[in-house]
Write a protein that holds these residues in place. Structure first.
Motif, mmCIF file in Angstrom:
data_model
loop_
_atom_site.group_PDB
_atom_site.id
_atom_site.type_symbol
_atom_site.label_atom_id
_atom_site.label_comp_id
_atom_site.label_asym_id
_atom_site.label_seq_id
_atom_site.Cartn_x
_atom_site.Cartn_y
_atom_site.Cartn_z
ATOM 1 N N LEU A 125 0.813 -1.164 -0.089
ATOM 2 C CA LEU A 125 -0.074 0.116 -0.036
ATOM 3 C C LEU A 125 0.694 1.260 0.016
ATOM 4 C CD1 LEU A 125 -2.579 -1.021 2.764
ATOM 5 C CD2 LEU A 125 -2.523 -1.831 0.387
ATOM 6 N N ASP A 126 0.641 2.073 -0.910
ATOM 7 C CA ASP A 126 1.433 3.186 -1.232
ATOM 8 C C ASP A 126 0.536 4.563 -0.652
ATOM 9 O OD1 ASP A 126 2.777 5.455 -2.179
ATOM 10 O OD2 ASP A 126 3.367 4.405 -3.831
ATOM 11 N N GLU A 127 0.724 4.939 0.429
ATOM 12 C CA GLU A 127 -0.029 6.114 0.647
ATOM 13 C C GLU A 127 0.608 7.543 0.794
ATOM 14 O OE1 GLU A 127 -3.827 5.340 3.535
ATOM 15 O OE2 GLU A 127 -2.063 4.196 4.558
ATOM 16 N N GLU A 128 0.095 8.395 0.584
ATOM 17 C CA GLU A 128 0.504 9.808 0.744
ATOM 18 C C GLU A 128 -0.486 10.551 1.613
ATOM 19 O OE1 GLU A 128 1.077 12.246 -2.817
ATOM 20 O OE2 GLU A 128 1.902 10.586 -3.852
ATOM 21 N N TRP A 129 0.354 11.389 2.735
ATOM 22 C CA TRP A 129 -0.554 11.808 3.707
ATOM 23 C C TRP A 129 -0.242 13.268 4.073
ATOM 24 C CZ3 TRP A 129 1.999 12.480 8.156
ATOM 25 C CH2 TRP A 129 3.309 11.708 8.267
ATOM 26 N N GLY A 130 -1.061 13.731 4.719
ATOM 27 C CA GLY A 130 -0.728 15.187 5.267
ATOM 28 C C GLY A 130 -1.125 16.236 4.105
ATOM 29 N N THR A 131 -0.947 17.518 4.482
ATOM 30 C CA THR A 131 -1.136 18.635 3.654
ATOM 31 C C THR A 131 0.040 19.352 3.260
ATOM 32 O OG1 THR A 131 -3.003 18.867 5.144
ATOM 33 C CG2 THR A 131 -3.255 20.052 3.102
ATOM 34 N N TYR A 132 0.102 19.795 2.189
ATOM 35 C CA TYR A 132 1.602 20.459 1.721
ATOM 36 C C TYR A 132 1.583 21.615 2.619
ATOM 37 C CZ TYR A 132 4.826 23.049 -0.960
ATOM 38 O OH TYR A 132 5.898 23.769 -1.229
ATOM 39 N N PRO A 133 2.593 22.047 3.323
ATOM 40 C CA PRO A 133 3.872 21.433 2.924
ATOM 41 C C PRO A 133 4.317 20.430 3.877
ATOM 42 C CG PRO A 133 4.264 23.296 4.456
ATOM 43 C CD PRO A 133 2.638 23.236 4.086
ATOM 44 N N ASN A 134 3.291 20.024 4.656
ATOM 45 C CA ASN A 134 3.470 18.815 5.663
ATOM 46 C C ASN A 134 3.078 17.494 5.323
ATOM 47 O OD1 ASN A 134 4.642 20.875 7.558
ATOM 48 N ND2 ASN A 134 2.575 21.411 7.972
ATOM 49 N N VAL A 135 3.733 16.984 4.260
ATOM 50 C CA VAL A 135 3.324 15.712 3.575
ATOM 51 C C VAL A 135 4.271 14.726 3.938
ATOM 52 C CG1 VAL A 135 1.845 17.012 1.744
ATOM 53 C CG2 VAL A 135 4.537 16.388 1.629
ATOM 54 N N ALA B 332 -6.496 0.410 -3.379
ATOM 55 C CA ALA B 332 -7.180 0.620 -4.940
ATOM 56 C C ALA B 332 -6.122 0.941 -5.754
ATOM 57 C CB ALA B 332 -8.027 1.666 -4.767
ATOM 58 N N GLU B 333 -4.905 1.509 -5.393
ATOM 59 C CA GLU B 333 -3.740 1.752 -6.013
ATOM 60 C C GLU B 333 -2.678 0.811 -5.868
ATOM 61 O OE1 GLU B 333 -4.505 4.224 -3.898
ATOM 62 O OE2 GLU B 333 -6.226 4.999 -5.228
ATOM 63 N N ALA B 334 -2.773 -0.274 -4.767
ATOM 64 C CA ALA B 334 -1.406 -0.970 -4.668
ATOM 65 C C ALA B 334 -1.041 -1.898 -5.786
ATOM 66 C CB ALA B 334 -1.685 -1.476 -3.211
ATOM 67 N N PHE B 335 -2.049 -2.583 -6.353
ATOM 68 C CA PHE B 335 -1.767 -3.588 -7.214
ATOM 69 C C PHE B 335 -2.795 -3.579 -8.361
ATOM 70 C CE2 PHE B 335 -1.432 -7.818 -9.016
ATOM 71 C CZ PHE B 335 0.163 -8.348 -9.107
ATOM 72 N N SER B 336 -2.781 -3.155 -9.531
ATOM 73 C CA SER B 336 -3.778 -3.332 -10.412
ATOM 74 C C SER B 336 -4.032 -4.371 -11.361
ATOM 75 C CB SER B 336 -3.751 -1.928 -11.261
ATOM 76 O OG SER B 336 -2.342 -2.180 -12.063
ATOM 77 N N GLY B 337 -5.172 -5.022 -11.615
ATOM 78 C CA GLY B 337 -5.396 -5.978 -12.584
ATOM 79 C C GLY B 337 -6.723 -6.125 -12.659
ATOM 80 N N PRO B 338 -7.261 -7.095 -13.524
ATOM 81 C CA PRO B 338 -8.393 -7.285 -13.781
ATOM 82 C C PRO B 338 -9.193 -7.921 -12.411
ATOM 83 C CG PRO B 338 -7.285 -9.081 -14.958
ATOM 84 C CD PRO B 338 -6.243 -8.132 -14.459
ATOM 85 N N HIS B 339 -10.334 -7.517 -12.321
ATOM 86 C CA HIS B 339 -11.278 -7.717 -10.990
ATOM 87 C C HIS B 339 -10.506 -7.465 -9.663
ATOM 88 C CE1 HIS B 339 -13.528 -10.678 -13.504
ATOM 89 N NE2 HIS B 339 -12.252 -11.095 -13.888
ATOM 90 N N LEU B 340 -9.719 -6.276 -9.894
ATOM 91 C CA LEU B 340 -9.083 -5.884 -8.541
ATOM 92 C C LEU B 340 -9.428 -3.977 -8.377
ATOM 93 C CD1 LEU B 340 -5.328 -7.055 -8.434
ATOM 94 C CD2 LEU B 340 -7.372 -7.745 -6.946
ATOM 95 N N GLY B 341 -10.786 -4.030 -8.960
ATOM 96 C CA GLY B 341 -11.272 -2.642 -8.795
ATOM 97 C C GLY B 341 -12.280 -2.427 -7.767
#
Lengths: 308, 383
Positions: A125-135, B332-341
Motif C-alpha cells: 500500500l502506497d499512501e501519501e498523507w498530510g497537506t502541503y508542505p507537511n506531507v 485501490a492503487e497498490a496492485f492493479s489488474g482485472p477484478h481488482l477494482g
C-alpha cells in the motif's frame, strides 16, 4: 615496478581468483542443495505438524564471514522446524522504516506462487498523507495477517479455510466452492479470487508457431506448489474459481526456506520466524515498543507486526 | 388494448425475449467461467448476489401472503393462496440459480449438504432455502388436495413455513450483517429489516398477479387491501432507510459515510433516486393512495411491478456500495489488474444471465397458471 611488487600483485590476483572460485563453488553447492530440496519429495514435510526430520543444514554464506538477518532467520527457521508444529508461532515483522516501496516482495510472491492476473497476496500500500508542505509517504506491505481469531474461517460454508496446526490460515482448494464469503469477511482485503485469467489470454492463437497463444501461455500453465501440492493451471481445475491468499510460503518454510517476500526484500524490512523462540529475531523485534498491528481494535489478533 | 389476455401475451413475449437474451450469458458463464464478470476480489459480490437476495425475498414474501389464505383463513384472500405459493415456487429457484451462477465452483455445491459448516450463515441459508423449497412444494400439494378445506395439517404445515419464511428472509440480511469488517452492514437492524422488505416484495408480486390474472368476485377488494398494505410497508421501508442512512451519516464513521455517500451521490445515484425512490416508492405510493387509480387493475398491477423493480434496486444498493469502500487506504492503487477494482457496474454477461433468470421465472409462472390443472380448472384465474 619491482619484482616483489609484481609477485605481490600476482599473489593477490591468484588469491582473488581462488576466492572467486571458492565463492562460485559455494554458490553452485548452494544451488545444487536447493535443487535437491525442491526436487526431492521426501524432503517436503507433511503439513500436519510432524517435526522436521530432513531439514537441510543452513547453507553457508559464500564468503564464510558475512551473516545478515536472512541467514540468521534461516538458522532460526531450521531450529523451529525441529519442534512440533503446535509449538511454533510463525509471525512476520515488517519494519516500515526500512521499506522503500520497491514492490520486490509483491513480484517475488507472484513469481513464487505463479499468481495469475487479478490475484495478489502481498500488495504494498502506497499512501501519501498530510497537506502541503507537511506531507509524507508511507509504504505498507500487506500480506495475509494469519489472524489468531480470523473472521474469514467461520463464514466458509464448507470448512475449506481453517487455521492449520501451525496457526497459518489455509485454503483447501479442493474443498472451496468459490462463494467468496471469506473475501467479504476479511477486514484487511487480504484474499483474492482466481477468475481463471492468464497474462497471455489475449495473445493471438497462431497454432504451431512459437509466438502463438498455446506456446506463450505454457509457462503460465506450469504447476505452483502452494501447500506442498503441484497444481498446474488446467481447464477449470482449482485454484481457478477459488479464494486465494498468502500462506507465508508454507511450501518453502517446510523445506527450510524463508518466504519469498522475505528473501527478496532489498531493505531487509520483512522478517519472519518463530515468535515462540525467545532467541529469534522476530521475538526480539515484536518486543520493541514501536510495534503496531493493523485494525487491532477488531480483535482479530494478527500475526503480522509492523515496526513504525 | 389492456385486456388480461393481451397482458399475458405481452408477458409471454417479454419472457421469451428475456430468455433468448439470457442464452448468451448462460453460455458464457457455463463454458468460460467467471472471466467476463465485473465483480472481483474487492467488490466480491455483484448483481447475481443482489438478485439472489431479491428473489429469495420475493419467494418468502409470497409465502407470507399465502398464509392469509391457508393459515389465517382470511375470507377476502380465499383463492389467492395457490397463486402466491406458485409464485414462491418459481421465484425460489430463480434465487438459487442466481447465487449458483456466482459460485466459482458450482459443481461442488453438494459439499454444502454433505460437509457443511453450520457456523457459516451461508451454509445455514443453503439448508434453510432448500428446506423452504420443500415446504413450499408440500404446502402447495396439500393445499391443492384439500381444495376449499383448510385441514389442521395444512395449517400446521403452513404455520411452520411462515416462521421459516421470516427466519430465512432475515438470514440473508444476517449473511451480510455478520461481516464486522463492513461497518455499513454490521448493524443489528440489517437482518431485522429484511423480513419487512420480503413481505413488501411478496405483497407487490401478489398485487400484480391478482390485478393481471384473476377474475374472482373479491378481486377489486383484494387489490385495494393489498395496495393499502403496500403503501404502509413502503412507508415503513422508507422510514428504516431514513434511520439507517441518517444514523450512518450523523455518526461520521468514514466507512459508513463513504458507503452511504456512494449510494446517494455516487456514480450510480440514479439507481437510488430514480429507480428505488421515484419509481419504486413515490409513484406507487401516490397511485395506490388515490382510490380511483388504485382501483384500476392494470395501473395497480403495474405499480406492483414497479415496486418489485425498486426492491431489486434496493438490494443492489445494499450489496455494492459497502464493498466499494477499501478496507485499507491505498488498496485501490497498490496492485492493479482485472477484478481488482473498487468500482462496479454489472457486465453484459451478468445482465444477460439475470435477464435469462427473470425470463425463465416469468415463463414458468405463466405456463403454470395456464397448464397446471389446479389453475386451469380454477374459477379465480382468468383465462
Amino acid at each position: 615496478m619491482s619484482d616483489a611488487n609484481i609477485k605481490q600483485e600476482s599473489d593477490l590476483t591468484r588469491r582473488n581468483f581462488l576466492r572467486g572460485l571458492m565463492g562460485a563453488a559455494g554458490a553452485a553447492t548452494a544451488i545444487a542443495t536447493y535443487e535437491t530440496f525442491v526436487n526431492d519429495p521426501q524432503l517436503v514435510l507433511a503439513q500436519d505438524g510432524t517435526p522436521a526430520a530432513d531439514v537441510p543444514a543452513m547453507i553457508a554464506s559464500a564468503d564464510g564471514d558475512h551473516f545478515d538477518n536472512v541467514e540468521r532467520m534461516r538458522t532460526e527457521l531450521v531450529r523451529a522446524l525441529q519442534k512440533p508444529a503446535a509449538e511454533r508461532r510463525w509471525v512476520m515483522v515488517i519494519d516500515l522504516r526500512k521499506c522503500v516501496g520497491c514492490h520486490a516482495c509483491t513480484i517475488s510472491c507472484v513469481a513464487e506462487n505463479k499468481l495469475p492476473p487479478g490475484v495478489v497476496y502481498r500488495p504494498v500500500l502506497d499512501e501519501e498523507w498530510g497537506t502541503y508542505p507537511n506531507v509524507g509517504r508511507r509504504f505498507i506491505p500487506r500480506p495475509c495477517m494469519q489472524c489468531d481469531n480470523p473472521p474469514c474461517t467461520p463464514v466458509c460454508p464448507v470448512n475449506a479455510t481453517f487455521k492449520n496446526g501451525e496457526g497459518i490460515v489455509e485454503v483447501d482448494y479442493d474443498q472451496c466452492i468459490g462463494c467468496r464469503a471469506c473475501l467479504a469477511a476479511c477486514p484487511y482485503g487480504a484474499r483474492t479470487a482466481d477468475f481463471g485469467l492468464t497474462y497471455t489470454g489475449t495473445t493471438p492463437i497462431a497454432a504451431g508457431l512459437l509466438v502463438g497463444q498455446d506456446k506463450a501461455e505454457s509457462y503460465e500453465r506450469v504447476a505452483n506448489y502452494e501447500y506442498g501440492e503441484a497444481r498446474p493451471r488446467e481447464g477449470h481445475e482449482s485454484p481457478i474459481g477459488n479464494a486465494r491468499k498468502c500462506h507465508f510460503c508454507l511450501h518453502r518454510v517446510h523445506v527450510g526456506e524463508l518466504p519469498a517476500c522475505v528473501t527478496t526484500c532489498i531493505g531487509r524490512a520483512t522478517l519472519y520466524g518463530d515468535a515462540n523462540d525467545a532467541d529469534s529475531l522476530v521475538a526480539e523485534m515484536i518486543a520493541s515498543p514501536n510495534v503496531i498491528r493493523l485494525k487491532e481494535e477488531l480483535g482479530t489478533e494478527p500475526r503480522v507486526y509492523y515496526l513504525a | 388494448m389492456f385486456t388480461q389476455k393481451n397482458i399475458k401475451r405481452l408477458l409471454y413475449i417479454l419472457g421469451i425475449i428475456a430468455v433468448v437474451l439470457g442464452i448468451f450469458g448462460f453460455y458464457n458463464r457455463l463454458f468460460f467461467g467467471e472471466r467476463d464478470v465485473n465483480y472481483g476480489s474487492y467488490v466480491t459480490w455483484g448483481l447475481w448476489v443482489a438478485m439472489y437476495l431479491f428473489f429469495a425475498g420475493v419467494a418468502s414474501g409470497c409465502y407470507m401472503v399465502a398464509t392469509l389464505d391457508y393459515l389465517f383463513d382470511v375470507p377476502l384472500f380465499k383463492g389467492t393462496g395457490k397463486l402466491a405459493l406458485w409464485a414462491a415456487l418459481v421465484t425460489l429457484p430463480a434465487a438459487l440459480i442466481s447465487i449458483g451462477m456466482d459460485l466459482g465452483h458450482m459443481e461442488r455445491i453438494w459439499k454444502v449438504y454433505l460437509q457443511p459448516n453450520f457456523n457459516s450463515l451461508l451454509a445455514q441459508m443453503v439448508w434453510g432455502y432448500t428446506i423452504f423449497g420443500v415446504v413450499i412444494l408440500v404446502s402447495l400439494w396439500v393445499a391443492v388436495r384439500a381444495k376449499d378445506n383448510r385441514p389442521l395439517g395444512l395449517k400446521v404445515f403452513v404455520g411452520v413455513g411462515f416462521v421459516l419464511s421470516i427466519f430465512i428472509s432475515g438470514g440473508v440480511g444476517a449473511l451480510l450483517g455478520v461481516n464486522a469488517s463492513r461497518a455499513v452492514w454490521h448493524v443489528g437492524l440489517l437482518p431485522a429489516q429484511f423480513p419487512i422488505f420480503s413481505l413488501a416484495s411478496g405483497v407487490a408480486l401478489v398485487l400484480a398477479i391478482v390485478s393481471f390474472f384473476t377474475n374472482s368476485a373479491n378481486r377489486a377488494r383484494q387489490q385495494r387491501v393489498l395496495g393499502i398494505a403496500l403503501v404502509i410497508l413502503l412507508l415503513i421501508k422508507t422510514y428504516i432507510l431514513w434511520s439507517d442512512f441518517s444514523m450512518s451519516l450523523y455518526s461520521g464513521v468514514p466507512q459508513n459515510v463513504d458507503a452511504i455517500t456512494q449510494v446517494l451521490y455516487g456514480e450510480y445515484w440514479w439507481a437510488f433516486w430514480l429507480v428505488q425512490i421515484l419509481l419504486g416508492t413515490i409513484i406507487p405510493i401516490v397511485v395506490l393512495v388515490i382510490p380511483r387509480w388504485a382501483q384500476n387493475r392494470y395501473l395497480a398491477g403495474v405499480m406492483g411491478i414497479l415496486i418489485l423493480v425498486g426492491f431489486a434496486s434496493a438490494r443492489a444498493n445494499i450489496v455494492f456500495p459497502a464493498l466499494t469502500v477499501p478496507e485499507l487506504g491505498g488498496m485501490a492503487e497498490a496492485f492493479s489488474g482485472p477484478h481488482l477494482g473498487f468500482e462496479y457496474f454489472p457486465s453484459l454477461m451478468e445482465w444477460s444471465v439475470t435477464m435469462g433468470i427473470v425470463g425463465l421465472a416469468t415463463l414458468a409462472f405463466l405456463l403454470g397458471i395456464d397448464r397446471l390443472p389446479f389453475f386451469k380448472d380454477s374459477a379465480e384465474v382468468a383465462r
